[in-house]
Scaffold this active site. Structure first.
Site, PDB file in Angstrom:
ATOM      1  N   GLY A  54       0.778  -1.230   0.000  1.00  0.00           N
ATOM      2  CA  GLY A  54       0.000   0.000   0.000  1.00  0.00           C
ATOM      3  C   GLY A  54       0.809   1.279   0.000  1.00  0.00           C
ATOM      4  O   GLY A  54       0.243   2.367   0.113  1.00  0.00           O
ATOM      5  N   GLU A  73       4.625  -6.414   2.030  1.00  0.00           N
ATOM      6  CA  GLU A  73       4.408  -7.040   0.715  1.00  0.00           C
ATOM      7  C   GLU A  73       3.914  -6.001  -0.284  1.00  0.00           C
ATOM      8  O   GLU A  73       2.799  -6.103  -0.789  1.00  0.00           O
ATOM      9  CB  GLU A  73       3.414  -8.209   0.839  1.00  0.00           C
ATOM     10  CG  GLU A  73       2.184  -7.861   1.668  1.00  0.00           C
ATOM     11  CD  GLU A  73       1.081  -8.906   1.651  1.00  0.00           C
ATOM     12  OE1 GLU A  73       1.343 -10.057   1.312  1.00  0.00           O
ATOM     13  OE2 GLU A  73      -0.052  -8.517   1.982  1.00  0.00           O
ATOM     14  N   GLY A 113       3.489  -3.877  -3.784  1.00  0.00           N
ATOM     15  CA  GLY A 113       3.498  -4.138  -5.217  1.00  0.00           C
ATOM     16  C   GLY A 113       3.902  -2.859  -5.948  1.00  0.00           C
ATOM     17  O   GLY A 113       5.019  -2.724  -6.445  1.00  0.00           O
ATOM     18  N   ARG A 114       2.977  -1.904  -5.930  1.00  0.00           N
ATOM     19  CA  ARG A 114       3.151  -0.673  -6.709  1.00  0.00           C
ATOM     20  C   ARG A 114       4.508  -0.011  -6.520  1.00  0.00           C
ATOM     21  O   ARG A 114       5.191   0.331  -7.480  1.00  0.00           O
ATOM     22  CB  ARG A 114       2.052   0.337  -6.299  1.00  0.00           C
ATOM     23  CG  ARG A 114       2.023   1.607  -7.139  1.00  0.00           C
ATOM     24  CD  ARG A 114       1.020   2.626  -6.576  1.00  0.00           C
ATOM     25  NE  ARG A 114      -0.272   2.039  -6.320  1.00  0.00           N
ATOM     26  CZ  ARG A 114      -1.228   1.913  -7.247  1.00  0.00           C
ATOM     27  NH1 ARG A 114      -1.042   2.376  -8.452  1.00  0.00           N
ATOM     28  NH2 ARG A 114      -2.379   1.347  -6.931  1.00  0.00           N
ATOM     29  N   CYS A 172     -12.197   2.944 -30.417  1.00  0.00           N
ATOM     30  CA  CYS A 172     -13.403   3.683 -30.810  1.00  0.00           C
ATOM     31  C   CYS A 172     -14.281   3.918 -29.594  1.00  0.00           C
ATOM     32  O   CYS A 172     -15.431   3.456 -29.545  1.00  0.00           O
ATOM     33  CB  CYS A 172     -14.163   2.906 -31.860  1.00  0.00           C
ATOM     34  SG  CYS A 172     -13.125   2.389 -33.216  1.00  0.00           S
ATOM     35  N   TYR A 211       0.263  -1.868 -12.245  1.00  0.00           N
ATOM     36  CA  TYR A 211      -1.177  -1.773 -12.495  1.00  0.00           C
ATOM     37  C   TYR A 211      -1.481  -1.041 -13.798  1.00  0.00           C
ATOM     38  O   TYR A 211      -2.420  -0.248 -13.865  1.00  0.00           O
ATOM     39  CB  TYR A 211      -1.897  -1.087 -11.324  1.00  0.00           C
ATOM     40  CG  TYR A 211      -1.681  -1.774  -9.998  1.00  0.00           C
ATOM     41  CD1 TYR A 211      -2.235  -3.027  -9.742  1.00  0.00           C
ATOM     42  CD2 TYR A 211      -0.909  -1.188  -8.998  1.00  0.00           C
ATOM     43  CE1 TYR A 211      -2.031  -3.656  -8.530  1.00  0.00           C
ATOM     44  CE2 TYR A 211      -0.699  -1.819  -7.780  1.00  0.00           C
ATOM     45  CZ  TYR A 211      -1.266  -3.061  -7.549  1.00  0.00           C
ATOM     46  OH  TYR A 211      -1.061  -3.694  -6.350  1.00  0.00           O
TER      47      TYR A 211
HETATM   48  C1  LIG Z   1      -2.697  -5.574  -3.804  1.00  0.00           C
HETATM   49  C2  LIG Z   1      -2.156  -6.127  -2.541  1.00  0.00           C
HETATM   50  C3  LIG Z   1      -0.858  -5.791  -2.146  1.00  0.00           C
HETATM   51  C4  LIG Z   1       0.011  -4.805  -2.884  1.00  0.00           C
HETATM   52  O1  LIG Z   1      -0.557  -3.539  -2.808  1.00  0.00           O
HETATM   53  P1  LIG Z   1       0.257  -2.242  -3.328  1.00  0.00           P
HETATM   54  O2  LIG Z   1      -0.708  -1.145  -3.097  1.00  0.00           O
HETATM   55  O3  LIG Z   1       0.541  -2.475  -4.764  1.00  0.00           O
HETATM   56  O4  LIG Z   1       1.484  -2.134  -2.515  1.00  0.00           O
HETATM   57  C5  LIG Z   1      -0.368  -6.377  -0.995  1.00  0.00           C
HETATM   58  N1  LIG Z   1      -1.128  -7.230  -0.266  1.00  0.00           N
HETATM   59  C6  LIG Z   1      -2.380  -7.568  -0.623  1.00  0.00           C
HETATM   60  C7  LIG Z   1      -3.141  -8.505   0.217  1.00  0.00           C
HETATM   61  C8  LIG Z   1      -2.944  -7.026  -1.773  1.00  0.00           C
HETATM   62  O5  LIG Z   1      -4.192  -7.333  -2.104  1.00  0.00           O
END
Ligand SMILES: *Cc1c(COP(=O)(O)O)cnc(C)c1O
Length: 417
Positions: free
Chosen positions: A233, A272, A274-275, A350, A379
């Site tokens: 997050g 954990e 991602g972004r 379109c 994303y």
């Molecule tokens: C999507 C997700 C993440 C990664 O979230 P980011 O905002 O990309 O850091 C981590 N844990 C869980 C459970 C998620 O669903």
């Protein structure tokens, strides 16, 4: 923007007669950033990569030597990670796990299953009992607190399909003890309450709250825990405002007394994200195929659009970009352009929804120039409707340590926004 990325996109145009349409992932940049993030993490913390942000196998491979493991939320994602490594630690989450997914996750020896409901807990117990083995789990908890920070994407602190409410912790522990003894081991708790939070101080406060809750449960129920997973997050901004201050965040986590107490009992803290690991290291390059004026407004049409990069349409934002001026023009007639004006940068679909940027102020944009959208590593491709209208997919290219030479002083004209 890195000159090696710039050079690579230039070469793509030189090498093909078709308009450029490509993603470039800077794997070296991702690795460098992760090394930096690891450097400031307190001891006893572990970094995982949530692959849903970008499940490209090359990215998973690039991260493999650096992160502790990967978070996945489907069997497809799990197999993707396992195709890169048969033993790297995997965390398996997601709100709608099916029997056969749970079975496969156990077969593939995930480190922990994030259990998200009481029914799911009973499903895991039943499968583990049948198999005669002990499955290690974390309970995903949705805290009651209204003190959780608000961001654009919120998964906790209010009604949500993710995890179980805080009020269910007691019952979950009772079920584990009465029905799951020997088949399920409660190793810790998992929280992921929000996404794209750019306030480091708030994020640290939220994690402090997680840690205090876990300490409370640990004492109340006499639990022997190994892990607290505080989710991802960490936010990225797309409008030029300051992003998440990782150094401030890690210094606050370092100072947390609750973390110190838990660490001294051998309990690890997982993140954990991602972004944050990948957003800044992906570029989506699309060549301008037409420029027109309609009812007094200018439109630049790209070879590409939101079917390749849906993030700006999904969030309703203007996606940041650079313009790469090129010489590509082989005709005797005038090359259409916009000069010192506003232009809507749109895709080839379109539908009026296919818009990457509205009212971008540009010095000059011509047909044959390439628009390079930054911050397209997370994303973007993965959330897009790739086959809507049947245009060819973009090409994918990767910058690695080996081809990451810096030898260009090419001027890059930024879009003035
Ligand atoms: C999507 C997700 C993440 C990664 O979230 P980011 O905002 O990309 O850091 C981590 N844990 C869980 C459970 C998620 O669903």
């Amino acid at each position: 923007m890195k000159s090696s990325v710039w050079n690579m996109i230039h070469e793509l145009q030189r090498d093909s007669e078709d308009p450029v349409c490509a993603y470039v992932y800077d794997l070296a940049g991702i690795q460098e950033q992760v090394r930096h993030m690891l450097h400031t993490l307190p001891r006893g913390t572990r970094l995982f990569y949530a692959i849903k942000a970008n499940p490209d196998s090359r990215i998973i491979e690039a991260l493999l030597p650096w992160v502790h493991g990967f978070e996945v939320a489907s069997i497809g994602e799990l197999l993707k990670v396992r195709s890169v490594s048969s033993e790297v630690p995997i965390l398996f989450g997601g709100p709608g796990k099916k029997e056969n997914e749970l079975k496969q996750a156990i077969e593939h020896q995930v480190s922990f299953i994030h259990v998200e409901s009481l029914l799911e807990l009973r499903r895991v117990i039943a499968i583990a009992t049948r198999r005669g083995e002990e499955v290690r789990i974390l309970l995903r908890i949705n805290l009651r607190s209204s003190t959780l920070p608000r961001t654009r994407i919120v998964m906790g602190g209010g009604p949500s399909p993710f995890g179980m409410d805080e009020e269910s912790v007691e019952e979950a522990i009772r079920v584990i003890r009465e029905e799951g003894a020997g088949s399920v081991r409660l190793c810790g708790f998992h929280f992921h309450s929000l996404s794209n939070n750019v306030d480091a101080r708030l994020h640290a406060e939220m994690i402090e709250l997680y840690l205090q809750k876990v300490e409370m449960w640990q004492q109340a129920y006499d639990l022997h825990l190994e892990v607290i997973n505080a989710g991802g997050g960490f936010g990225v901004t797309y409008d030029g405002s300051p992003g998440f201050d990782w150094s401030l965040f890690t210094s606050l986590i370092e100072r947390s007394e609750a973390r110190g107490r838990l660490a001294s009992r051998g309990i690890q803290l997982y993140f954990e994200p991602g972004r944050m690991l990948v957003a800044d290291h992906g570029y989506y390059a699309a060549e301008v195929t037409d420029i027109k004026t309609s009812h007094g407004q200018h439109f630049a049409v790209l070879r590409g659009g939101t079917h390749h990069n849906r993030l700006p349409a999904s969030w309703g934002h203007n996606h940041p970009f650079h313009i790469m001026s090129t010489d590509r023009w082989g005709h005797s007639f005038a090359r259409p352009e916009v000069r010192d004006n506003k232009v809507h940068v749109v895709g080839e679909l379109c539908t009026p929804k296919d818009r990457m940027h509205s009212d971008a102020e540009v010095e000059r944009l011509r047909v044959g120039d390439i628009v390079v959208f930054e911050k397209s590593g997370a994303y973007c491709w993965t959330i897009s409707h790739h086959d809507f209208l049947g245009h060819p997919h973009p090409a994918f290219h990767y910058l690695t340590e080996d081809n990451n030479h810096v030898n260009s002083d090419e001027a890059c004209q930024s879009a003035r926004r």
